[in-house]
Design a protein around this motif. Sequence first.
Motif, PDB file in Angstrom:
ATOM      1  N   THR A  39       0.586  -1.547  -0.042  1.00 32.49           N
ATOM      2  CA  THR A  39       0.522   0.326   0.389  1.00 32.49           C
ATOM      3  C   THR A  39       1.040   1.598   0.067  1.00 32.49           C
ATOM      4  OG1 THR A  39      -1.548  -1.121   1.459  1.00 32.49           O
ATOM      5  CG2 THR A  39      -1.791   1.433   0.685  1.00 32.49           C
ATOM      6  N   VAL A  40       0.725   2.136  -1.410  1.00 35.15           N
ATOM      7  CA  VAL A  40       1.044   3.640  -0.872  1.00 35.15           C
ATOM      8  C   VAL A  40       0.181   4.795  -0.613  1.00 35.15           C
ATOM      9  CG1 VAL A  40       2.744   5.384  -2.649  1.00 35.15           C
ATOM     10  CG2 VAL A  40       2.744   2.921  -2.897  1.00 35.15           C
ATOM     11  N   ARG A  41       1.088   5.033   0.605  1.00 32.46           N
ATOM     12  CA  ARG A  41      -0.084   6.204   1.420  1.00 32.46           C
ATOM     13  C   ARG A  41      -0.499   7.433   0.592  1.00 32.46           C
ATOM     14  NH1 ARG A  41      -3.279   4.278   5.402  1.00 32.46           N
ATOM     15  NH2 ARG A  41      -3.761   6.731   5.529  1.00 32.46           N
ATOM     16  N   LEU A  42      -1.318   8.036   0.315  1.00 32.20           N
ATOM     17  CA  LEU A  42      -1.345   9.449  -0.343  1.00 32.20           C
ATOM     18  C   LEU A  42      -1.567  10.614   0.546  1.00 32.20           C
ATOM     19  CD1 LEU A  42      -3.807   7.988  -3.450  1.00 32.20           C
ATOM     20  CD2 LEU A  42      -1.178   8.283  -3.010  1.00 32.20           C
ATOM     21  N   ASN A  43      -1.666  11.647   0.360  1.00 34.03           N
ATOM     22  CA  ASN A  43      -1.809  12.539   0.999  1.00 34.03           C
ATOM     23  C   ASN A  43      -2.913  14.155   1.509  1.00 34.03           C
ATOM     24  OD1 ASN A  43      -1.098  14.908   3.199  1.00 34.03           O
ATOM     25  ND2 ASN A  43       0.107  13.989   3.668  1.00 34.03           N
ATOM     26  N   PHE A  44      -3.592  14.058   2.145  1.00 26.99           N
ATOM     27  CA  PHE A  44      -4.100  15.090   1.350  1.00 26.99           C
ATOM     28  C   PHE A  44      -3.633  16.671   0.905  1.00 26.99           C
ATOM     29  CE2 PHE A  44      -6.855  18.843   2.868  1.00 26.99           C
ATOM     30  CZ  PHE A  44      -8.545  18.374   2.599  1.00 26.99           C
ATOM     31  N   ASP A  45      -2.596  16.660   2.726  1.00 27.49           N
ATOM     32  CA  ASP A  45      -1.947  18.139   1.672  1.00 27.49           C
ATOM     33  C   ASP A  45      -1.075  17.934   0.228  1.00 27.49           C
ATOM     34  OD1 ASP A  45      -2.416  19.436   4.402  1.00 27.49           O
ATOM     35  OD2 ASP A  45      -1.385  17.553   5.115  1.00 27.49           O
ATOM     36  N   HIS A  46      -1.140  16.897  -0.217  1.00 26.80           N
ATOM     37  CA  HIS A  46      -0.484  16.462  -1.653  1.00 26.80           C
ATOM     38  C   HIS A  46      -1.741  16.573  -2.843  1.00 26.80           C
ATOM     39  CE1 HIS A  46       3.268  16.338   1.044  1.00 26.80           C
ATOM     40  NE2 HIS A  46       3.731  17.035  -0.195  1.00 26.80           N
ATOM     41  N   ARG A  47      -3.304  16.940  -2.230  1.00 25.36           N
ATOM     42  CA  ARG A  47      -4.071  16.412  -3.558  1.00 25.36           C
ATOM     43  C   ARG A  47      -4.648  15.098  -3.797  1.00 25.36           C
ATOM     44  NH1 ARG A  47      -5.866  17.580  -7.770  1.00 25.36           N
ATOM     45  NH2 ARG A  47      -7.484  18.639  -7.555  1.00 25.36           N
ATOM     46  N   TYR A  48      -3.905  14.323  -2.264  1.00 24.54           N
ATOM     47  CA  TYR A  48      -3.462  12.723  -3.173  1.00 24.54           C
ATOM     48  C   TYR A  48      -2.643  12.612  -4.171  1.00 24.54           C
ATOM     49  CZ  TYR A  48      -7.863  12.630   1.064  1.00 24.54           C
ATOM     50  OH  TYR A  48      -7.903  13.294   1.904  1.00 24.54           O
ATOM     51  N   GLN A  49      -2.027  12.992  -4.624  1.00 25.30           N
ATOM     52  CA  GLN A  49      -1.586  12.407  -6.412  1.00 25.30           C
ATOM     53  C   GLN A  49      -0.884  11.713  -5.253  1.00 25.30           C
ATOM     54  OE1 GLN A  49      -2.029  13.504  -9.206  1.00 25.30           O
ATOM     55  NE2 GLN A  49      -4.099  14.843  -8.081  1.00 25.30           N
ATOM     56  N   PRO A  50      -0.286  10.339  -6.229  1.00 22.72           N
ATOM     57  CA  PRO A  50       1.034   9.341  -6.200  1.00 22.72           C
ATOM     58  C   PRO A  50       2.081  10.019  -6.624  1.00 22.72           C
ATOM     59  CG  PRO A  50      -0.559   8.840  -8.074  1.00 22.72           C
ATOM     60  CD  PRO A  50      -0.776   9.797  -7.026  1.00 22.72           C
ATOM     61  N   ASP A  51       2.849   9.529  -6.327  1.00 19.80           N
ATOM     62  CA  ASP A  51       3.973   9.943  -5.985  1.00 19.80           C
ATOM     63  C   ASP A  51       5.089   9.117  -6.608  1.00 19.80           C
ATOM     64  OD1 ASP A  51       7.610  11.023  -6.364  1.00 19.80           O
ATOM     65  OD2 ASP A  51       7.271  11.935  -4.429  1.00 19.80           O
TER      66      ASP A  51
END
Length: 367
Positions: free
Chosen positions: A115-127
């Motif tokens: 699982t790759v965590r997505l972040n609210f503060d980065h607009r849920y964009q995958p890195d």
Amino acid sequence: MAHFPTNDIMTLVGPAPRFDLAESFGPDLHLHDVLGPDDIPLGYGSTAGDPGLRAIIAERNGVAPDNVVVTMGGMHALFLVAFILCDPGDEAITTAPVFPLARAALETVGAEIRTVRLNFDHRYQPDPADIRAALSVRTKLVSLASPQNPSGSAIPPETVRAILDAMREVCPDAYLLADETYREAVYGDDPAAPSLVDLGPKVVSVASLSKCHGAPGLRIGWAITRDPVLRQQLILGKFSTVISCSAVDEALACRVLRHSHRSRHDHFAACLASTAAWIRQNADRVEWVRPDAGAICCVRLHSDRFDDAAVSRFYDELASHGIRVANGTWFGDEARVFRLGFGLLPLQDLEAALAGVSAALDKESMA
């Protein structure tokens, strides 16, 4: 005995609240909206799907009709892709937050999930770097959604290209599954983004009539692949599970997709504008990720105004007003985040529901 995983999102099929802001789709079409005078034979259909329906889906996605396999809803497509590509013990990569049934399809076939965590503060964009770090030679499937559920945030094509480049280096036999269920749920005159299936032969696109098109009662979805071997396995998998889709559903699906969606897109635009105005009015207490498409968005309660106890009381207070939102924990996010479904209700009811959410914020805010 195999066990399907449980999840809290099943509450959506329980008794309906007065204002349901937890749902992820727009207003339902009715049979009279699409019913025509033509006679519909009630025999078995083609396992690959009605040729006319496949042609319509293909045109909307910029592919050939032979690249399309019609399924019994989008979940059937997600399950078949997972079942075909992932043997027990194979690795699959997905994200959190994520639509729980998409993850469940991977769990059910015995895949080992990274699982790759997505972040609210980065607009849920995958890195792409995070995806690359999760890849291994055992990776068989990378499962993403664009626009995503629960956020409505779309993944830029350049990000997907970077992920595909990493997959070609680390696990060249793996596929990227793009759940594009919300791709055509645009706002007003906004154009729909091109399908990600165009980015390479290892990309599989999945979508359905449910979210964008207002016809979840027609159990029609599809998988699109340019890989002839995978396509053949999808057809065999469909034949081995359901044989074919309902001829009635496929005939009505053709009419739904030929139906003008302008009024629906205008409705989504008006509801999005109302939601944006509500966010501005409550900016001292909440923030959001503005969606790129779809009838959903993610809203977060400010931590300086809501501690954990206040967050819990907020959900209880909403329920007392007959309002339901989708708790972020349903999707693997924090409880401080909730999915707000702004597209289902008529605009007047949406504004009444948002006023009720404001009342709950007023009562439960710490400051």
